[in-house]
Design an enzyme around this catalytic site. Sequence first.
Site, PDB file in Angstrom:
ATOM      1  N   HIS A 168       0.478  -1.564  -0.065  1.00  0.00           N
ATOM      2  CA  HIS A 168       0.006  -0.167  -0.260  1.00  0.00           C
ATOM      3  C   HIS A 168       0.719   1.269   0.166  1.00  0.00           C
ATOM      4  O   HIS A 168       2.073   0.862   0.188  1.00  0.00           O
ATOM      5  CB  HIS A 168      -0.876  -0.042   1.132  1.00  0.00           C
ATOM      6  CG  HIS A 168      -0.636  -0.014   2.417  1.00  0.00           C
ATOM      7  ND1 HIS A 168       0.830  -0.425   2.812  1.00  0.00           N
ATOM      8  CD2 HIS A 168      -0.045   0.941   3.635  1.00  0.00           C
ATOM      9  CE1 HIS A 168       1.448  -0.280   3.818  1.00  0.00           C
ATOM     10  NE2 HIS A 168       1.053   1.200   4.062  1.00  0.00           N
ATOM     11  N   ASP A 179       0.629   5.366   1.939  1.00  0.00           N
ATOM     12  CA  ASP A 179      -0.743   5.871   2.886  1.00  0.00           C
ATOM     13  C   ASP A 179      -1.675   6.314   3.022  1.00  0.00           C
ATOM     14  O   ASP A 179      -0.999   7.809   2.127  1.00  0.00           O
ATOM     15  CB  ASP A 179       0.639   6.290   3.971  1.00  0.00           C
ATOM     16  CG  ASP A 179       1.960   5.299   5.246  1.00  0.00           C
ATOM     17  OD1 ASP A 179       1.591   4.385   4.959  1.00  0.00           O
ATOM     18  OD2 ASP A 179       2.837   5.494   4.892  1.00  0.00           O
ATOM     19  N   HIS A 211       4.969   0.254  -0.085  1.00  0.00           N
ATOM     20  CA  HIS A 211       5.568  -0.717   0.845  1.00  0.00           C
ATOM     21  C   HIS A 211       4.669  -1.697   2.291  1.00  0.00           C
ATOM     22  O   HIS A 211       3.184  -1.205   1.782  1.00  0.00           O
ATOM     23  CB  HIS A 211       6.305   0.326   1.651  1.00  0.00           C
ATOM     24  CG  HIS A 211       4.510   1.154   3.375  1.00  0.00           C
ATOM     25  ND1 HIS A 211       4.814   2.673   2.833  1.00  0.00           N
ATOM     26  CD2 HIS A 211       4.280   1.040   4.085  1.00  0.00           C
ATOM     27  CE1 HIS A 211       3.274   3.129   3.532  1.00  0.00           C
ATOM     28  NE2 HIS A 211       3.988   1.917   3.806  1.00  0.00           N
ATOM     29  N   ARG A 255       5.983   6.518  14.431  1.00  0.00           N
ATOM     30  CA  ARG A 255       5.655   6.615  13.049  1.00  0.00           C
ATOM     31  C   ARG A 255       5.717   8.291  12.525  1.00  0.00           C
ATOM     32  O   ARG A 255       4.990   8.802  13.965  1.00  0.00           O
ATOM     33  CB  ARG A 255       4.201   5.850  12.588  1.00  0.00           C
ATOM     34  CG  ARG A 255       4.886   5.501  10.818  1.00  0.00           C
ATOM     35  CD  ARG A 255       3.676   4.976  10.484  1.00  0.00           C
ATOM     36  NE  ARG A 255       2.575   5.814   9.633  1.00  0.00           N
ATOM     37  CZ  ARG A 255       2.544   5.524   8.699  1.00  0.00           C
ATOM     38  NH1 ARG A 255       3.024   4.248   8.015  1.00  0.00           N
ATOM     39  NH2 ARG A 255       1.482   6.454   8.055  1.00  0.00           N
TER      40      ARG A 255
HETATM   41  C1  SIN Z   1       3.607   1.028   8.042  1.00  0.00           C
HETATM   42  O1  SIN Z   1       3.434   2.329   8.296  1.00  0.00           O
HETATM   43  O2  SIN Z   1       2.825   0.630   6.920  1.00  0.00           O
HETATM   44  C2  SIN Z   1       3.652  -0.253   8.587  1.00  0.00           C
HETATM   45  C3  SIN Z   1       5.603   0.022   8.411  1.00  0.00           C
HETATM   46  C4  SIN Z   1       6.567  -1.133   9.559  1.00  0.00           C
HETATM   47  O3  SIN Z   1       5.999  -1.259  10.824  1.00  0.00           O
HETATM   48  O4  SIN Z   1       7.374  -1.818   9.236  1.00  0.00           O
END
Ligand code: SIN
Length: 281
Positions: free
Chosen positions: A98, A100, A257, A272
């Site tokens: 995906h 974000d 990602h 994050r």
């Molecule tokens: C994400 O932000 O999609 C999660 C990325 C991760 O936990 O590695």
Amino acid sequence: MDLEPVAGTIGAEVKGVDLAGPLRDDLAEGLRKALGEHLVLFFRDQQLDVASQKRLTGAFGELMAVPYVEPLADEPYIVAVLKEAGETGISVFGGAWHSDFSFLPRPPGGSVLLGVEVPPFGGDTLWANQIIAYETLPDDLKAVVDGRGAVHVGAPYGVKHAPASDLRLSRSIHIQRGDPEADREVVHPAVRTHPWTGRKALFLNPIYTTRLEGMSAEDSRPLLQRLYEHAVRPEFTCRFRWTPGAVAIWDNRATLHYAINDYDGQRRLMYRTTFAGEEPY
Ligand code: SIN
């Protein structure tokens, strides 16, 4: 600052940089340029606290609070991405390809992720370069996406496309679901131009894109399937092995990602932050 590519088409490790202190203008400019070129930057052994993570994130765009995911108490810009050791057989945050929040009218420009507690093995993250994906599309698929919109919906947070009620979800990351507003369709170009480099990237999202504009979901499905298979070809990806204090900064306009959920029985905690983007064009 030394840059070492980590794979053939995406990602570079940045060495000789301390991200914890105030960022000099020339360093911030160098990091933005490197991000525009490599799309994901990795750093090891950083001592980032909450204030320095927010300051770092703000060097790439305005700090942004994300919808539907509960942030840390008193820190509206920080999300703790957590899976506890006892949470086994569940889905994880970001555990599918995906970008974000592409269902927002102005999806984020990118994110910063800090490894706080990482499992001794597993829990890696993958990224895929959507500029190369666009440039290498077979002609028939290029003809499908060029000049066409794609419809994005906040599917996991709404009512119409809500996840199956028997799906076991993490209790450690609080996600608001069942919001009818999240069923709203937002159309973005299927190919967008990166504002920093002028390069074109495929902008489709296996989680949030429900159909191609002017087509039904049913007719779109086989085309989207082929597009997604191409978008995440291994040649377009890199994989990052987390260590405590490691930082990844990614471009959300031109990458997908995937957080790999292969560490049941181990705790993984990441902080994050997100920076704003523009309306895709
Ligand atoms: C994400 O932000 O999609 C999660 C990325 C991760 O936990 O590695």
